[in-house]
Every structure is written in structure tokens, then in C-alpha cells.
Design a protein around this motif. Structure first.
Motif, PDB file in Angstrom:
ATOM      1  N   ARG A  58      45.508 -15.237 -18.323  1.00 34.32           N
ATOM      2  CA  ARG A  58      44.745 -16.249 -17.576  1.00 34.32           C
ATOM      3  C   ARG A  58      45.609 -17.379 -17.071  1.00 34.32           C
ATOM      4  O   ARG A  58      45.153 -18.196 -16.270  1.00 34.32           O
ATOM      5  CB  ARG A  58      43.662 -16.867 -18.462  1.00 34.32           C
ATOM      6  CG  ARG A  58      42.600 -15.898 -18.890  1.00 34.32           C
ATOM      7  CD  ARG A  58      41.544 -16.633 -19.678  1.00 34.32           C
ATOM      8  NE  ARG A  58      40.591 -15.697 -20.258  1.00 34.32           N
ATOM      9  CZ  ARG A  58      39.411 -16.068 -20.710  1.00 34.32           C
ATOM     10  NH1 ARG A  58      39.046 -17.327 -20.673  1.00 34.32           N
ATOM     11  NH2 ARG A  58      38.599 -15.176 -21.234  1.00 34.32           N
ATOM     12  N   GLY A 120      43.258 -26.661  -8.225  1.00 34.85           N
ATOM     13  CA  GLY A 120      42.538 -25.431  -8.558  1.00 34.85           C
ATOM     14  C   GLY A 120      43.400 -24.484  -9.379  1.00 34.85           C
ATOM     15  O   GLY A 120      42.923 -23.808 -10.283  1.00 34.85           O
ATOM     16  N   LEU A 121      44.697 -24.424  -9.060  1.00 31.35           N
ATOM     17  CA  LEU A 121      45.592 -23.501  -9.760  1.00 31.35           C
ATOM     18  C   LEU A 121      45.954 -23.992 -11.155  1.00 31.35           C
ATOM     19  O   LEU A 121      46.119 -23.196 -12.072  1.00 31.35           O
ATOM     20  CB  LEU A 121      46.878 -23.299  -8.951  1.00 31.35           C
ATOM     21  CG  LEU A 121      46.807 -22.273  -7.822  1.00 31.35           C
ATOM     22  CD1 LEU A 121      48.077 -22.284  -6.998  1.00 31.35           C
ATOM     23  CD2 LEU A 121      46.559 -20.889  -8.390  1.00 31.35           C
ATOM     24  N   ARG A 124      41.334 -26.390 -14.968  1.00 33.71           N
ATOM     25  CA  ARG A 124      40.330 -25.385 -15.305  1.00 33.71           C
ATOM     26  C   ARG A 124      39.050 -25.691 -14.562  1.00 33.71           C
ATOM     27  O   ARG A 124      38.548 -26.767 -14.593  1.00 33.71           O
ATOM     28  CB  ARG A 124      40.045 -25.396 -16.812  1.00 33.71           C
ATOM     29  CG  ARG A 124      41.096 -24.683 -17.616  1.00 33.71           C
ATOM     30  CD  ARG A 124      41.031 -23.172 -17.322  1.00 33.71           C
ATOM     31  NE  ARG A 124      42.246 -22.515 -17.789  1.00 33.71           N
ATOM     32  CZ  ARG A 124      42.358 -22.014 -19.035  1.00 33.71           C
ATOM     33  NH1 ARG A 124      41.373 -22.125 -19.874  1.00 33.71           N
ATOM     34  NH2 ARG A 124      43.455 -21.415 -19.384  1.00 33.71           N
TER      35      ARG A 124
ATOM     36  N   ALA B 214      40.354 -19.216  -6.402  1.00 26.66           N
ATOM     37  CA  ALA B 214      40.998 -18.129  -7.157  1.00 26.66           C
ATOM     38  C   ALA B 214      41.700 -18.648  -8.411  1.00 26.66           C
ATOM     39  O   ALA B 214      41.650 -18.009  -9.463  1.00 26.66           O
ATOM     40  CB  ALA B 214      41.985 -17.377  -6.270  1.00 26.66           C
ATOM     41  N   GLY B 215      42.351 -19.812  -8.294  1.00 24.49           N
ATOM     42  CA  GLY B 215      43.034 -20.384  -9.454  1.00 24.49           C
ATOM     43  C   GLY B 215      42.060 -20.661 -10.590  1.00 24.49           C
ATOM     44  O   GLY B 215      42.351 -20.404 -11.764  1.00 24.49           O
ATOM     45  N   ILE B 216      40.883 -21.156 -10.208  1.00 23.25           N
ATOM     46  CA  ILE B 216      39.859 -21.468 -11.212  1.00 23.25           C
ATOM     47  C   ILE B 216      39.349 -20.179 -11.864  1.00 23.25           C
ATOM     48  O   ILE B 216      39.194 -20.093 -13.082  1.00 23.25           O
ATOM     49  CB  ILE B 216      38.699 -22.255 -10.555  1.00 23.25           C
ATOM     50  CG1 ILE B 216      39.247 -23.582 -10.009  1.00 23.25           C
ATOM     51  CG2 ILE B 216      37.557 -22.479 -11.536  1.00 23.25           C
ATOM     52  CD1 ILE B 216      38.284 -24.343  -9.133  1.00 23.25           C
ATOM     53  N   LEU B 218      40.962 -17.363 -12.105  1.00 19.08           N
ATOM     54  CA  LEU B 218      42.044 -16.821 -12.943  1.00 19.08           C
ATOM     55  C   LEU B 218      42.004 -17.471 -14.325  1.00 19.08           C
ATOM     56  O   LEU B 218      42.060 -16.797 -15.354  1.00 19.08           O
ATOM     57  CB  LEU B 218      43.400 -17.067 -12.276  1.00 19.08           C
ATOM     58  CG  LEU B 218      44.627 -16.549 -13.032  1.00 19.08           C
ATOM     59  CD1 LEU B 218      44.725 -15.033 -12.924  1.00 19.08           C
ATOM     60  CD2 LEU B 218      45.916 -17.182 -12.515  1.00 19.08           C
ATOM     61  N   GLY B 219      41.869 -18.799 -14.329  1.00 14.97           N
ATOM     62  CA  GLY B 219      41.831 -19.540 -15.580  1.00 14.97           C
ATOM     63  C   GLY B 219      40.642 -19.175 -16.455  1.00 14.97           C
ATOM     64  O   GLY B 219      40.703 -19.256 -17.680  1.00 14.97           O
TER      65      GLY B 219
END
Lengths: 124, 278
Positions: A58, A120-121, A124, B214-216, B218-219
Motif C-alpha cells: 500500500r 493524494g500520493l 491517506r 489513485a494515490g488515496i 493505493l493507500g
């Protein structure tokens, strides 16, 4: 108009970057995929109820560690992270393009978009 | 089911979805998510994660070809991305709060609307008569090649266009699709940007919008590599094929057939969602 010519050159550079990014990531996903196909026999029952993918897959550090150890799933995930990062790279490059032309309105717009993508990357 | 067989079926389905999605402008996600959830029984959250990465692949893979032709308007793109990325983050946050069944119903409604919209005749408005003051100040007005010559066009409706784009970003972040139909609607109908510029600029923006959520995802563990691998590679291959074929094919019949399929899938998603089967 020099403005339009500069716009067009920037667009072409960005298009090339996107293409390189997407094919690089597809190659990494493909490599991980081949290894995954060789290592997994059955998978489907896992996906019918949601548990979330396991924690190391993740986050970027966890994915990098797994990929360095040549774990198939982590390699696929690394390819997907490269893919997700490609549009971000595009926005950062257009940010530099606008800074160089002292176009402050679009420098600001690119900065906002970059900030949202990075948040965003990372967050959370 | 054995994993190699699962991959093979999914890859074939994804190639078809990418091919039809790029030829009709609806995108691959409208087929991929129902395929995964209704046919394979995959949890909708994994389906959304897989669809989202394939959306980025499609958008980035096709962008280079469009950009060379000089259709995209980079200023319009960056300006509207402020709206779509902020809203996409909001959409991804909202997705964590809503139950999968509600998301399925919303998904069905959105793809139903998109399919209907894709059947409407495309009239090329070729720019507004006069730009509004905001588009002059933001230098959004541009030019694009028509029969070898550069044709200037004016942009109008900047504020309503920006707001509708935020709606497109919210949908994209919530459902993991590109929501290209809403983006084109905002640029083509409201901002009066020529159709070709609208579609290519929309494609350019879709990847950035999807990147924001997408980052959210993924997390949160929505992106499952065993599932995303065949889907992403399949949709990418299909959409590249579709983009190549698009220049030659007349797609009216195809568009109607695909829209009919999407409407059926929409009905099934809504029905199953209302029955709480997700």
C-alpha cells in the motif's frame, strides 16, 4: 504568435513524457505479471470479499522493498506506482514550462494541481 | 478458478473494453467495473482500483498521438484540472464513507447517463462568437488545425464549465472511471470549445484527475496487483488499438450497440445495488 508556438512545443514534450512513462510502467507490470503467473496457482476467492491488499503493497517504501527482493506482486505494484506518477510528472514539467515563460497565472494553477496530486500520493 | 485462466479471461475482456471504450469515447471503466463485479463477483472496491489505473494508462498512452496533431489546449487543461483534481480527492474520500451498494447504484446511474449522452449527435460548434472576459484574462482562447490551416476559437462559460468539471472530478474519484463524457460535455456544450479540442483535452486531463485519487486508493489497499495487472495491460492494448482504428472507422452502429450494452449493465448494477448485493 510566440506564445502559441511555445505552447505547442511544451505540449509535444509532455506527450512524449506520457508515452515513455506509460510504456515503462507497462513493461514493469508485465515483468511482475510473468513472475506472478509462474508463482500463483489459484487466486479468485480472495477478491470476492474486501480485506484490502496487504500493508507493504500500500505504500511506496514497502513496494520498493518488495520489488528489490523481486517479489512478483511488488513488481506489478511498482509498475502501477510508476503509472500513477506519470501524470504527476507531466504537471510538474508544465509547471517548469510556465515558470520559464513567467506566466504566473498558469504557474499558480500548475502549483495547485501539483500540490493536490502530491497530497493524494502521500496522505491517506 | 486457476489464476492463469482468470488472467486470460480478464485480459481478453479488458482488451475488448479498451477497444470499444476508446472508439466510442465512453472509456474502458464503464465495462470493466460491471465485468469484474457482476461476472467475477469481485468486490467493487478492488474493481474501482483496477479500473482507475487502467484509466491512467489509457489517457497517457493516447495523449502523445493527440498532442502531435495540435488539438489539445494546454491552458484549458491545466486550468480545469484545478477543479477536477480537488474534486477527485473529495470523491475518493467520499468513496470511503459510502457503502459499496450505494456506490454501485451511483455507478449505474452515471454510466446510464453517459451512454445516453454518447448517442446524441455531435455538432461541431467551432467556438463561441465572442469570448467572455474571464477567458480573455486567462488566455484560454486558442487555435487548432482545420484542413491544414490554424483556425482560432473563442472560449466562453468559464465559471459554469469549471463547476461542471468539478462534478466530473468527483465522479472520477468516487467511481474510478475517467468520466470523459461529463468532461467533454462541459468543454463542448458549455465552454463552446470545438469538439476535437474538447475530446483530446479531456483525454489529456483524465489521467491527471485519476492520479489525484489513485494515490488515496493505493493507500487504502484498493489496488490489488493480481487483479490490476491483466486489467491494466488489457485495457491499454485495447485502447491503443482503438485509437489507431478510430481514424478510419465510422462508428455510428458500434456506438449504438455499445451504448445498449452499457445501459443493460447500468440497469443490472442499479438493481443489484438496490438489493444490497455488493
Amino acid at each position: 504568435m510566440p506564445d502559441k508556438a511555445a505552447d505547442h512545443r511544451l505540449e509535444q514534450t509532455l506527450g512524449r513524457v506520457l508515452q515513455i512513462g506509460v510504456f515503462t510502467s507497462a513493461a514493469v507490470v508485465g515483468l511482475g505479471g510473468v513472475l506472478l503467473l509462474a508463482s500463483r496457482a489459484y487466486v479468485t476467492p480472495l477478491l470476492t470479499s474486501f480485506t484490502g491488499v496487504r500493508a507493504p503493497l500500500r505504500s511506496v517504501p514497502g513496494i520498493l522493498r518488495g520489488a528489490a527482493a523481486f517479489q512478483p506482486e511488488a513488481l506489478v505494484q511498482l509498475g502501477l506506482v510508476l503509472l500513477i506518477a506519470t501524470p504527476l510528472l507531466r504537471v510538474v514539467l508544465s509547471l517548469f514550462g510556465f515558470i520559464r515563460r513567467r506566466d504566473w497565472i498558469y504557474t499558480t494553477a500548475s502549483l495547485i494541481v501539483t500540490g493536490v496530486l502530491v497530497a493524494g500520493l502521500i496522505g491517506r | 478458478m486457476p489464476y492463469p485462466l482468470f488472467c486470460l479471461i480478464l485480459a481478453c475482456g479488458s482488451i475488448l473494453a479498451g477497444l470499444l471504450g476508446s472508439m466510442t469515447g465512453l472509456g474502458g471503466g464503464v465495462i470493466i467495473i460491471p465485468l469484474l463485479t457482476l461476472v467475477f463477483g469481485v468486490d467493487i472496491r478492488y474493481a474501482i482500483g483496477a479500473s482507475l489505473v487502467s484509466v491512467i494508462a489509457t489517457s497517457s498512452g493516447a495523449a502523445a498521438a493527440y498532442v502531435r496533431e495540435g488539438f489539445t489546449n494546454i491552458r484549458v487543461g491545466i486550468f480545469l484540472e484545478v477543479a477536477t483534481t480537488l474534486a477527485a480527492v473529495g470523491g475518493a474520500a467520499l468513496a470511503g464513507l459510502l457503502s459499496p451498494s450505494i456506490i454501485a447504484v451511483v455507478f449505474g446511474a452515471v454510466i446510464f447517463f453517459s451512454a445516453i449522452q454518447s448517442l446524441q449527435a455531435q455538432h461541431d460548434i467551432s467556438g463561441a462568437d465572442r469570448p467572455d472576459s474571464l477567458s480573455v484574462r486567462l488566455r484560454l482562447n486558442g487555435e487548432y488545425p482545420v484542413a491544414g490551416k490554424m483556425q482560432p476559437y473563442n472560449v466562453t462559460g468559464v465559471v459554469p464549465g469549471f463547476l461542471l468539471m468539478a462534478g466530473a472530478g468527483l465522479i472520477s474519484g468516487l467511481l474510478g472511471i475517467g468520466s470523459g463524457v461529463v468532461k467533454v460535455l462541459a468543454m463542448d456544450r458549455i465552454m463552446r470549445i470545438p469538439f476535437k479540442v474538447s475530446t483530446t483535452t479531456s483525454n489529456f486531463m483524465i489521467g491527471v484527475t485519476a492520479c489525484a485519487s489513485a494515490g488515496i486508493y493505493l493507500g487504502r489497499g484498493y489496488i490489488e496487483p493480481a487483479l490490476a495487472m491483466p486489467v491494466m495491460l488489457g485495457v491499454l492494448a485495447g485502447s491503443l488499438l482503438g485509437a489507431r482504428y478510430l481514424a478510419r472507422a465510422r462508428t455510428v452502429v458500434l456506438r449504438r450497440v455499445f451504448a445498449a450494452v452499457v445501459i443493460l449493465l447500468a440497469a443490472e448494477m442499479i438493481f443489484n445495488g438496490l438489493m444490497g448485493r455488493f
